[in-house]
Enzyme design. Structure first.
Site, PDB file in Angstrom:
ATOM      1  N   SER A  42     -59.753  29.706   1.229  1.00 32.17           N
ATOM      2  CA  SER A  42     -59.294  29.472  -0.134  1.00 32.17           C
ATOM      3  C   SER A  42     -59.310  27.997  -0.500  1.00 32.17           C
ATOM      4  CB  SER A  42     -57.867  30.022  -0.303  1.00 32.17           C
ATOM      5  OG  SER A  42     -56.997  29.469   0.672  1.00 32.17           O
ATOM      6  N   GLU A  61     -64.376  34.221  -5.870  1.00 34.29           N
ATOM      7  CA  GLU A  61     -65.029  32.917  -6.007  1.00 34.29           C
ATOM      8  C   GLU A  61     -66.155  32.839  -4.990  1.00 34.29           C
ATOM      9  OE1 GLU A  61     -62.031  29.419  -7.448  1.00 34.29           O
ATOM     10  OE2 GLU A  61     -61.757  30.131  -5.400  1.00 34.29           O
ATOM     11  N   ASN A 110     -57.649  27.555  -6.811  1.00 34.51           N
ATOM     12  CA  ASN A 110     -56.583  26.882  -6.062  1.00 34.51           C
ATOM     13  C   ASN A 110     -56.506  25.388  -6.356  1.00 34.51           C
ATOM     14  OD1 ASN A 110     -55.410  29.078  -4.873  1.00 34.51           O
ATOM     15  ND2 ASN A 110     -56.702  29.016  -3.059  1.00 34.51           N
ATOM     16  N   HIS A 149     -64.480  33.855  -1.556  1.00 32.30           N
ATOM     17  CA  HIS A 149     -63.024  33.831  -1.627  1.00 32.30           C
ATOM     18  C   HIS A 149     -62.493  34.999  -2.448  1.00 32.30           C
ATOM     19  CE1 HIS A 149     -59.189  31.712  -3.262  1.00 32.30           C
ATOM     20  NE2 HIS A 149     -58.895  32.500  -2.257  1.00 32.30           N
TER      21      HIS A 149
END
Length: 289
Positions: free
Chosen positions: A117, A150, A188, A138
């Site tokens: 992540s 992702e 993130n 991800h």
């Protein structure tokens, strides 16, 4: 359907295995012991029982899904997999050991992906046998519910790998967001500093847990407050991501909140440990401060 290998039978790995099996893939779910992988499959079965009760899946389809997931502690059978997805904890040293072992059995045309992540893909690719066939993939928690993936190519990731990975991800019924290979990627990079800042606000005594979360839910229309969300993600995972962001960018704005560090040191990791910014020991979670 291609055979899929998933390494790491925790919440993310078991979720990836479930989604892949639901789309007809045969899945090898690996962990450090067969018993851990078997327990993960049992948890998947329990979750499906709730969906059966709600008539969202038939008992026959649920049984077929579980039957497509095979537990293992050995990477050798993954030599037949078209994709091997690493879904271990967010620690680069652990991931590097997995890539080294998985690389020894990776098929000639297979793709090795990481569910990281936050950790840069180009850097981790050095631990793989062929950086051209390595990519970030991800998933978001809970994997069976969240619609997003992702996709993060590294500097050496080939166009063929990118195309095949997008087709695989979309074949799982997910929507894809492409990110350049920068620490934290898209979601993130934006989300974790917000959660970290909420912990700074709490640590400074500006507001308590309940009011911080209420403020963000009602003032910003967030479905979950930042401290509640941090507990859901896992405070140890949040801390690791902040450390990766800080180390990778050298920017002090990613400094982990001291209170976040203290909670992790205390073993207060959120939902998975029973206590974080909320206490989960009762029927309803209550703020701890």
């Amino acid at each position: 359907m291609a055979k899929i290998g998933v390494i790491g039978a925790g919440q993310m790995g078991s979720g990836i295995a479930q989604v892949a099996a639901a789309k007809g893939h045969d899945v090898l779910l690996a962990d450090v012991s067969v018993e851990l992988a078997q327990k993960a499959i049992a948890r998947i079965g329990k979750g499906l029982e709730r969906l059966i009760a709600k008539e969202k899946i038939s008992a026959q389809d649920a049984a077929a899904l579980v039957a497509r997931i095979t537990p293992t502690a050995d990477y050798a059978p993954m030599g037949e997999a078209g994709f091997i997805i690493e879904a271990a904890t967010e620690r680069e040293d652990i991931k590097a050991r997995i890539f080294e072992s998985a690389g020894k059995v990776l098929g000639a045309d297979a793709i090795l992906a990481s569910n990281t992540s936050s950790i840069p893909i180009t850097r981790m690719a050095r631990q793989t046998p062929d950086p051209g066939r390595f990519i970030g993939l991800h998933f978001f928690n809970p994997v069976p519910v969240m619609a997003l993936i992702e996709m993060i190519p590294g500097l050496a990731t080939s166009e063929a790998t990118i195309a095949a990975t997008r087709a695989f991800a979309e074949g799982l019924g997910k929507q894809v967001v492409m990110s350049q290979d920068e620490a934290g990627f898209v979601v993130n990079r934006i989300l974790l500093p917000m959660l970290n800042e909420a912990v700074f606000v709490l640590g400074a005594g500006t507001a308590n847990v309940a009011d911080i979360d209420k403020g963000m839910k009602l003032g910003c229309a967030h479905p979950m407050g930042p401290l509640e969300l941090a507990d859901f993600i896992g405070l140890d995972t949040c801390l690791e991501i902040m450390r990766v962001l800080q180390a990778s960018t050298g920017d002090s704005k990613y400094r982990p909140a001291p209170l976040l560090v203290k909670y992790v040191e205390a073993g207060w990791l959120g939902r998975k440990s029973g206590r974080g910014f909320y206490d989960y020991s009762g029927a309803e979670p209550i703020p701890t401060r």
